[in-house]
Design a protein around this motif. Structure first.
Motif, short mmCIF file in Angstrom:
data_model
loop_
_atom_site.label_atom_id
_atom_site.label_comp_id
_atom_site.label_asym_id
_atom_site.label_seq_id
_atom_site.Cartn_x
_atom_site.Cartn_y
_atom_site.Cartn_z
N ALA A 46 -1.30 1.54 -14.61
CA ALA A 46 -1.33 1.93 -13.08
C ALA A 46 -1.89 3.26 -12.90
N ALA A 47 -2.69 3.50 -11.88
CA ALA A 47 -3.48 4.72 -11.80
C ALA A 47 -3.11 5.05 -10.50
N PRO A 48 -1.84 5.81 -9.94
CA PRO A 48 -1.73 6.29 -8.66
C PRO A 48 -2.56 7.32 -8.39
N ALA A 49 -2.69 7.60 -7.24
CA ALA A 49 -3.41 9.05 -6.90
C ALA A 49 -2.44 10.18 -6.85
N ALA A 50 -1.15 9.80 -6.66
CA ALA A 50 -0.04 10.78 -6.49
C ALA A 50 1.22 10.31 -6.98
N LEU A 51 1.99 11.32 -7.78
CA LEU A 51 3.32 10.99 -7.91
C LEU A 51 4.37 12.00 -7.09
N ILE A 52 5.29 11.41 -6.46
CA ILE A 52 6.26 11.88 -5.67
C ILE A 52 7.36 12.25 -6.57
N ASP A 53 7.69 13.53 -6.96
CA ASP A 53 8.76 14.07 -7.81
C ASP A 53 10.04 13.96 -6.87
N ILE A 54 11.16 13.24 -7.28
CA ILE A 54 12.58 13.43 -6.47
C ILE A 54 13.53 14.03 -7.16
N SER A 55 13.24 14.61 -8.66
CA SER A 55 14.36 15.09 -9.32
C SER A 55 15.03 16.49 -8.67
N ARG A 56 14.37 17.11 -7.79
CA ARG A 56 15.03 18.05 -7.23
C ARG A 56 15.82 17.83 -6.01
N CYS A 57 15.68 16.78 -5.60
CA CYS A 57 16.38 16.09 -4.15
C CYS A 57 17.95 16.22 -4.50
N ALA A 58 18.46 17.20 -3.83
CA ALA A 58 20.00 17.44 -4.16
C ALA A 58 20.67 16.04 -3.62
N ASP A 59 20.07 15.49 -2.38
CA ASP A 59 20.97 14.43 -1.73
C ASP A 59 20.69 13.14 -2.51
N LEU A 60 19.70 13.30 -3.30
CA LEU A 60 19.72 11.99 -4.16
C LEU A 60 20.39 12.01 -5.56
N ARG A 61 21.25 13.03 -5.80
CA ARG A 61 22.05 13.41 -7.07
C ARG A 61 23.33 12.87 -7.03
N GLY A 62 23.80 12.30 -5.73
CA GLY A 62 25.19 11.83 -5.65
C GLY A 62 25.71 10.94 -6.73
N LEU A 63 27.04 10.86 -7.07
CA LEU A 63 27.58 10.00 -7.88
C LEU A 63 29.01 9.62 -7.40
N ARG A 64 29.47 8.71 -6.68
CA ARG A 64 30.43 8.88 -5.74
C ARG A 64 31.16 7.46 -5.73
N ILE A 65 32.44 7.28 -5.42
CA ILE A 65 33.09 6.11 -5.07
C ILE A 65 33.03 6.01 -3.50
N GLU A 66 32.87 4.88 -3.13
CA GLU A 66 32.53 4.64 -1.62
C GLU A 66 32.76 2.93 -1.31
N GLY A 67 33.72 2.64 -0.59
CA GLY A 67 33.77 1.24 -0.27
C GLY A 67 34.02 0.36 -1.24
#
Length: 278
Positions: A46-67
């Protein structure tokens, strides 16, 4: 080899990541842990022109019980989930499968959602999600949608995710009282991708058996409670139905043998009474 040149964009939120992906479209890829993606880039697959780093996204670090589900955000590492003190009670099959994934160094960087999004048919996490009947949350620029694992995986390294969607989280159903689970696999060396992996969920009504590493995606079957020769017959039919082929690692015959052998081993671990005639 080294990857081709690319731009690195660091997102601070899921919304920023979605908008960047929408703007760049198929010229961009999401970077979370990078344990699968960087190998693909280094091999120039693969040869994408850009990588979008999400490792710093606080709202994607959730680990929870729901429903009634364990919800794992896109930036949560496999090691974070593995070290969750209550995991063996909440999602026993996931707790059993995680130690089989590569090595600690990889699990400390690799993310759960990244493995699901990569959709390697030999990977453990897609198999666990499919066997449990889990779900994937996809977020795009206009809407969010939740897709059942049975519909999410469409083939080798292929899913229903659109080019401008991110995997926001994955959802594993919590174990119910009385359910039992088992996971096993065979690889040339510990840490290698599985040549065959089997996951089993046993409840009062029957068995759910999932197989990875043979077909182009995890394959799941639902059976009544089986024992003796009926179990052997069901495993044999499953082994032949997967369309195994010869490859440099193992023959089709060898993979069918492993489906039968590992399948019986996993079923007996989840349901000891399956060893006798029912």
């Amino acid at each position: 080899m080294k990857p081709p040149r690319f731009a690195l964009l660091r997102a601070d939120s899921a919304e920023e990541a979605v908008q960047a992906l929408h703007t760049r479209g198929e010229d961009a890829k999401i970077l979370a842990g990078g344990q699968s993606l960087m190998t693909v880039l280094n091999m120039r697959l693969a040869a994408p022109a850009a990588l979008i780093d999400i490792s710093r996204c606080a709202d994607l670090r959730g680990l929870r019980i729901e429903g009634g589900e364990l919800v794992v955000g896109a930036a949560v590492t496999q090691m974070t989930v593995e070290r969750r003190a209550s995991l063996a009670r909440e999602v026993p099959l996931l707790a059993q499968a995680l130690p089989w994934i590569s090595h600690q160094q990889i699990r400390s960087r690799g993310t759960v959602c990244g493995s699901i999004a990569h959709a390697d048919p030999a990977a453990e996490l897609p198999l666990v999600l499919a066997t449990l009947g889990g779900r994937v949350t996809l977020r795009g620029p206009r809407a969010r949608r939740t897709v059942a694992a049975a519909q999410f995986f469409t083939g080798m390294l292929s899913t229903v995710r659109a080019a401008d969607e991110i995997v926001e989280d994955v959802r594993f159903p919590l174990a119910a009282d009385g359910e039992r689970f088992a996971f096993t696999e065979f690889a040339i060396r510990h840490g290698d991708f599985a040549l065959v992996a089997v996951a089993v969920r046993r409840d009062a009504a029957g068995l759910t058996v999932g197989v990875g590493g043979v077909a182009d995606r995890p394959v799941v079957r639902r059976w009544p409670l089986l024992g003796g020769s009926a179990l052997d017959d069901a495993l044999n039919e499953l082994a032949w139905s997967l369309g195994a082929g010869d490859d440099p690692h193992m023959s089709a015959q060898g993979r069918r043998h492993l489906v039968r052998r590992l399948g019986r081993q996993a079923v007996l671990a989840a349901d000891p009474q399956a060893g006798v005639h029912r």
